[in-house]
Design an enzyme around this catalytic site. Structure first.
Site, PDB file in Angstrom:
ATOM      1  N   SER A 134      28.596 -15.093  30.328  1.00  0.00           N
ATOM      2  CA  SER A 134      28.045 -14.661  31.296  1.00  0.00           C
ATOM      3  C   SER A 134      26.528 -14.326  32.337  1.00  0.00           C
ATOM      4  O   SER A 134      26.173 -13.528  31.376  1.00  0.00           O
ATOM      5  CB  SER A 134      28.217 -13.032  32.119  1.00  0.00           C
ATOM      6  N   HIS A 151      30.824 -17.392  33.770  1.00  0.00           N
ATOM      7  CA  HIS A 151      30.750 -16.476  34.379  1.00  0.00           C
ATOM      8  C   HIS A 151      29.940 -16.299  35.069  1.00  0.00           C
ATOM      9  O   HIS A 151      28.781 -15.877  34.832  1.00  0.00           O
ATOM     10  CB  HIS A 151      31.502 -15.399  33.226  1.00  0.00           C
ATOM     11  N   ASP A 154      28.381 -13.736  38.212  1.00  0.00           N
ATOM     12  CA  ASP A 154      28.559 -13.001  38.724  1.00  0.00           C
ATOM     13  C   ASP A 154      27.706 -12.509  40.322  1.00  0.00           C
ATOM     14  O   ASP A 154      26.485 -12.439  40.015  1.00  0.00           O
ATOM     15  CB  ASP A 154      28.488 -11.708  37.578  1.00  0.00           C
ATOM     16  N   MET A 185      26.484 -10.965  43.393  1.00  0.00           N
ATOM     17  CA  MET A 185      26.165  -9.514  44.086  1.00  0.00           C
ATOM     18  C   MET A 185      25.342  -9.023  44.797  1.00  0.00           C
ATOM     19  O   MET A 185      24.586  -9.943  45.415  1.00  0.00           O
ATOM     20  CB  MET A 185      25.402  -9.019  42.887  1.00  0.00           C
ATOM     21  N   HIS A 228      32.473 -14.343  39.751  1.00  0.00           N
ATOM     22  CA  HIS A 228      32.786 -12.791  40.098  1.00  0.00           C
ATOM     23  C   HIS A 228      32.362 -12.534  41.205  1.00  0.00           C
ATOM     24  O   HIS A 228      30.980 -12.063  41.262  1.00  0.00           O
ATOM     25  CB  HIS A 228      32.733 -12.147  38.800  1.00  0.00           C
ATOM     26  N   MET A 281      31.078  -9.654  43.210  1.00  0.00           N
ATOM     27  CA  MET A 281      31.273  -8.005  43.709  1.00  0.00           C
ATOM     28  C   MET A 281      30.197  -8.128  45.258  1.00  0.00           C
ATOM     29  O   MET A 281      29.030  -7.912  45.324  1.00  0.00           O
ATOM     30  CB  MET A 281      29.779  -6.993  42.069  1.00  0.00           C
ATOM     31  N   MET A 296      37.762  -4.944  35.069  1.00  0.00           N
ATOM     32  CA  MET A 296      35.979  -4.403  34.176  1.00  0.00           C
ATOM     33  C   MET A 296      36.353  -2.867  33.524  1.00  0.00           C
ATOM     34  O   MET A 296      36.838  -2.427  32.791  1.00  0.00           O
ATOM     35  CB  MET A 296      35.881  -4.049  35.657  1.00  0.00           C
ATOM     36  N   ASP A 356      35.996  -7.882  31.061  1.00  0.00           N
ATOM     37  CA  ASP A 356      34.431  -7.890  31.351  1.00  0.00           C
ATOM     38  C   ASP A 356      34.264  -6.383  31.439  1.00  0.00           C
ATOM     39  O   ASP A 356      33.569  -5.755  31.916  1.00  0.00           O
ATOM     40  CB  ASP A 356      34.281  -8.532  33.052  1.00  0.00           C
ATOM     41  N   SER A 408      25.197  -9.870  27.349  1.00  0.00           N
ATOM     42  CA  SER A 408      24.314  -9.802  26.715  1.00  0.00           C
ATOM     43  C   SER A 408      24.672  -9.773  24.850  1.00  0.00           C
ATOM     44  O   SER A 408      23.569 -10.787  24.415  1.00  0.00           O
ATOM     45  CB  SER A 408      23.800  -7.819  26.780  1.00  0.00           C
TER      46      SER A 408
END
Ligand code: DX5
Ligand code: ZN
Length: 226
Positions: free
Chosen positions: A8, A33, A35, A37, A66, A68, A137, A173, A196
């Protein structure tokens, strides 16, 4: 059990994304991946289709978005044009889920549904017929580096046993690392998203190799319920 690793980018250095992507691709990433947002569905803001289009020009692995966001529909066409391969929308933010998933497929992308930790898998009873993957999640969405929620393991086991989920791609995830990946794979996860635990290490190749080796181990670590 075979599984795919999807680093990610949320935990990457945003000032040097080209190098970050090249490093995880060289280290054997299967997907990237991304993210997205909006600061509304989750309390954080990241990037959208223009940045993803720029990344797509040099990335060599499929892009896994993904979303969000409170309203995914306006993003779908720009994401397809940007070159995204698959898109997960949150069931909690998708009142017209069938229409949204159909649009994703019609645009040539693989549709997926994401579930927050507190969202029951029973909400997928109808939607499983319309998706290529489910994104479970294992932390509350919005931030990298959070602690894995252990109840996710039984959720994956129960999802895998649902009618129509026998060969479903189950992505997980949040909090995926060397200590959590083996029980996740044993429970039935097939795509492991890791932020991370990959970008938090200087040697991304070693981080991915360690995840791959740990995920292939058999016995569940003591104290982790499956
Ligand atoms: C969180 C994001 C994740 C995040 C995971 O809302 O959806 O993809 O990057 O980060 P780690 O792997 O650090 O938990
Ligand atoms: Zn994510």
């Amino acid at each position: 059990m075979t599984f795919r690793l999807a680093p990610s980018l949320l935990s990457a250095d945003f000032a040097r994304l080209d190098r970050e992507i090249a490093e995880v691709e060289a280290g054997g990433a299967d997907l990237l991946h991304l993210d997205v947002m909006d600061g509304r569905f989750v309390p954080n803001l990241t990037f959208g289709p223009p940045v993803i289009a720029a990344l797509a020009r040099f990335s060599t692995v499929p892009l896994d978005a993904h979303l969000m966001v409170a309203d995914a529909d306006p993003l779908l066409s720009p994401l397809a044009e940007a070159g995204v391969a698959r898109v997960a929308v949150h069931v909690e933010a998708s009142p017209h889920l069938h229409r949204t998933l159909s649009t994703i497929r019609d645009l040539g992308m693989a549709p997926g549904v994401a579930l927050n930790p507190s969202t029951p898998i029973s909400l997928l009873e109808e939607a499983l017929a319309w998706v290529d993957f489910v994104l479970v999640m294992s932390v509350n969405p919005g931030f990298g580096g959070q602690r894995f929620i252990p109840e996710t393991l039984s959720k994956i086991t129960r999802l895998r046993a649902m009618p129509g989920a026998g060969d479903l791609d189950i992505s997980v995830d949040g909090g995926v690392g060397p200590d959590t990946i083996a029980p996740l794979v044993q429970a039935g996860a097939t795509t492991l998203v890791a932020g991370s635990s990959v970008f938090g290490r200087t040697d991304r190749r070693a981080a991915l190799a360690e995840l791959r080796a740990s995920g292939a181990e058999n016995p569940a670590p003591q104290g982790v319920q499956t």
